[in-house]
Design a protein around this motif. Structure first.
Motif, PDB file in Angstrom:
ATOM      1  N   SER A 132       0.831  -1.211   0.000  1.00 40.70           N
ATOM      2  CA  SER A 132       0.000   0.000   0.000  1.00 40.70           C
ATOM      3  C   SER A 132       0.864   1.258   0.000  1.00 40.70           C
ATOM      4  O   SER A 132       0.567   2.226  -0.703  1.00 40.70           O
ATOM      5  CB  SER A 132      -0.960   0.005   1.195  1.00 40.70           C
ATOM      6  N   THR A 133       1.953   1.226   0.754  1.00 42.12           N
ATOM      7  CA  THR A 133       2.872   2.362   0.790  1.00 42.12           C
ATOM      8  C   THR A 133       3.503   2.589  -0.573  1.00 42.12           C
ATOM      9  O   THR A 133       3.555   3.721  -1.074  1.00 42.12           O
ATOM     10  CB  THR A 133       3.975   2.125   1.844  1.00 42.12           C
ATOM     11  N   ARG A 134       3.974   1.498  -1.172  1.00 45.70           N
ATOM     12  CA  ARG A 134       4.645   1.607  -2.478  1.00 45.70           C
ATOM     13  C   ARG A 134       3.694   2.117  -3.558  1.00 45.70           C
ATOM     14  O   ARG A 134       4.045   2.986  -4.357  1.00 45.70           O
ATOM     15  CB  ARG A 134       5.222   0.240  -2.859  1.00 45.70           C
ATOM     16  N   LEU A 135       2.462   1.585  -3.572  1.00 48.03           N
ATOM     17  CA  LEU A 135       1.493   2.044  -4.566  1.00 48.03           C
ATOM     18  C   LEU A 135       1.138   3.511  -4.334  1.00 48.03           C
ATOM     19  O   LEU A 135       0.965   4.267  -5.295  1.00 48.03           O
ATOM     20  CB  LEU A 135       0.229   1.176  -4.531  1.00 48.03           C
ATOM     21  N   GLY A 136       1.028   3.904  -3.077  1.00 48.50           N
ATOM     22  CA  GLY A 136       0.743   5.302  -2.761  1.00 48.50           C
ATOM     23  C   GLY A 136       1.836   6.236  -3.264  1.00 48.50           C
ATOM     24  O   GLY A 136       1.546   7.313  -3.801  1.00 48.50           O
ATOM     25  N   GLU A 137       3.088   5.826  -3.101  1.00 48.35           N
ATOM     26  CA  GLU A 137       4.214   6.641  -3.575  1.00 48.35           C
ATOM     27  C   GLU A 137       4.140   6.846  -5.087  1.00 48.35           C
ATOM     28  O   GLU A 137       4.478   7.910  -5.588  1.00 48.35           O
ATOM     29  CB  GLU A 137       5.540   5.971  -3.219  1.00 48.35           C
ATOM     30  N   LEU A 138       3.698   5.803  -5.788  1.00 48.73           N
ATOM     31  CA  LEU A 138       3.626   5.865  -7.249  1.00 48.73           C
ATOM     32  C   LEU A 138       2.289   6.411  -7.754  1.00 48.73           C
ATOM     33  O   LEU A 138       2.117   6.593  -8.953  1.00 48.73           O
ATOM     34  CB  LEU A 138       3.850   4.463  -7.835  1.00 48.73           C
ATOM     35  N   LYS A 139       1.340   6.604  -6.808  1.00 48.54           N
ATOM     36  CA  LYS A 139      -0.020   7.027  -7.153  1.00 48.54           C
ATOM     37  C   LYS A 139      -0.688   6.021  -8.095  1.00 48.54           C
ATOM     38  O   LYS A 139      -1.360   6.398  -9.052  1.00 48.54           O
ATOM     39  CB  LYS A 139      -0.016   8.440  -7.735  1.00 48.54           C
ATOM     40  N   TRP A 140      -0.465   4.747  -7.804  1.00 54.41           N
ATOM     41  CA  TRP A 140      -1.088   3.659  -8.554  1.00 54.41           C
ATOM     42  C   TRP A 140      -2.226   3.088  -7.719  1.00 54.41           C
ATOM     43  O   TRP A 140      -2.181   3.109  -6.491  1.00 54.41           O
ATOM     44  CB  TRP A 140      -0.099   2.532  -8.796  1.00 54.41           C
ATOM     45  N   THR A 141      -3.209   2.530  -8.398  1.00 52.36           N
ATOM     46  CA  THR A 141      -4.280   1.811  -7.714  1.00 52.36           C
ATOM     47  C   THR A 141      -3.958   0.320  -7.718  1.00 52.36           C
ATOM     48  O   THR A 141      -3.070  -0.130  -8.462  1.00 52.36           O
ATOM     49  CB  THR A 141      -5.635   2.023  -8.411  1.00 52.36           C
ATOM     50  N   GLU A 194      -5.433  -8.714  -1.181  1.00 51.65           N
ATOM     51  CA  GLU A 194      -4.976  -9.398   0.036  1.00 51.65           C
ATOM     52  C   GLU A 194      -3.590  -8.923   0.455  1.00 51.65           C
ATOM     53  O   GLU A 194      -3.327  -8.733   1.644  1.00 51.65           O
ATOM     54  CB  GLU A 194      -4.977 -10.905  -0.168  1.00 51.65           C
ATOM     55  N   LEU A 195      -2.722  -8.731  -0.508  1.00 53.20           N
ATOM     56  CA  LEU A 195      -1.384  -8.216  -0.206  1.00 53.20           C
ATOM     57  C   LEU A 195      -1.462  -6.770   0.271  1.00 53.20           C
ATOM     58  O   LEU A 195      -0.821  -6.388   1.250  1.00 53.20           O
ATOM     59  CB  LEU A 195      -0.482  -8.318  -1.434  1.00 53.20           C
ATOM     60  N   TYR A 196      -2.245  -5.970  -0.405  1.00 50.37           N
ATOM     61  CA  TYR A 196      -2.399  -4.558  -0.086  1.00 50.37           C
ATOM     62  C   TYR A 196      -2.892  -4.364   1.350  1.00 50.37           C
ATOM     63  O   TYR A 196      -2.411  -3.500   2.068  1.00 50.37           O
ATOM     64  CB  TYR A 196      -3.377  -3.930  -1.082  1.00 50.37           C
ATOM     65  N   HIS A 197      -3.853  -5.196   1.741  1.00 45.43           N
ATOM     66  CA  HIS A 197      -4.444  -5.088   3.080  1.00 45.43           C
ATOM     67  C   HIS A 197      -3.741  -5.965   4.119  1.00 45.43           C
ATOM     68  O   HIS A 197      -4.195  -6.059   5.256  1.00 45.43           O
ATOM     69  CB  HIS A 197      -5.935  -5.424   3.030  1.00 45.43           C
ATOM     70  N   GLU A 198      -2.643  -6.593   3.724  1.00 40.38           N
ATOM     71  CA  GLU A 198      -1.813  -7.421   4.601  1.00 40.38           C
ATOM     72  C   GLU A 198      -2.590  -8.560   5.258  1.00 40.38           C
ATOM     73  O   GLU A 198      -2.397  -8.868   6.430  1.00 40.38           O
ATOM     74  CB  GLU A 198      -1.135  -6.565   5.674  1.00 40.38           C
ATOM     75  N   VAL A 199      -3.470  -9.194   4.490  1.00 45.95           N
ATOM     76  CA  VAL A 199      -4.213 -10.342   5.005  1.00 45.95           C
ATOM     77  C   VAL A 199      -3.861 -11.629   4.255  1.00 45.95           C
ATOM     78  O   VAL A 199      -4.427 -12.681   4.546  1.00 45.95           O
ATOM     79  CB  VAL A 199      -5.748 -10.106   4.974  1.00 45.95           C
ATOM     80  N   ALA A 200      -2.928 -11.558   3.333  1.00 44.94           N
ATOM     81  CA  ALA A 200      -2.522 -12.731   2.567  1.00 44.94           C
ATOM     82  C   ALA A 200      -1.777 -13.706   3.476  1.00 44.94           C
ATOM     83  O   ALA A 200      -0.873 -13.320   4.208  1.00 44.94           O
ATOM     84  CB  ALA A 200      -1.627 -12.332   1.394  1.00 44.94           C
ATOM     85  N   ALA A 201      -2.192 -14.966   3.428  1.00 45.23           N
ATOM     86  CA  ALA A 201      -1.505 -15.994   4.210  1.00 45.23           C
ATOM     87  C   ALA A 201      -0.313 -16.547   3.439  1.00 45.23           C
ATOM     88  O   ALA A 201       0.669 -16.989   4.028  1.00 45.23           O
ATOM     89  CB  ALA A 201      -2.471 -17.114   4.566  1.00 45.23           C
TER      90      ALA A 201
END
Length: 79
Positions: free
Chosen positions: A7-16, A33-40
């Motif tokens: 989420s931080t990296r995408l925010g820096e790049l202004k990507w969705t 799942e990765l973005y929200h840190e719920v991926a197992a």
């Protein structure tokens, strides 16, 4: 604990998340799942693809931070 900084990296790049899913070919649900840190689990192939598209190193996406509930060493004692 393992933190996923997507989420931080995408925010820096202004990507969705949708931008990343389109550019990597990874399912939107997996990106979410990765973005929200719920991926197992995440595959090495997916991590490689994300790093390639975002032009970053794995250490820019995944870090380990100490668990707060881990055993504590009393002051003045060494492990």
């Amino acid at each position: 604990m393992i933190r996923i900084l997507l989420s931080t990296r995408l925010g820096e790049l202004k990507w969705t998340q949708a931008d990343l899913a389109r550019k990597t070919g990874i399912r939107a649900n997996t990106i979410s799942e990765l973005y929200h840190e719920v991926a197992a689990r995440v595959s090495l192939e997916q991590l490689d693809k994300i790093c390639e598209v975002l032009d970053c190193d794995l250490t820019d996406l995944i870090v380990r931070v100490p668990n707060e509930s881990g055993p504590k060493t009393p002051p003045g004692h060494r492990k």
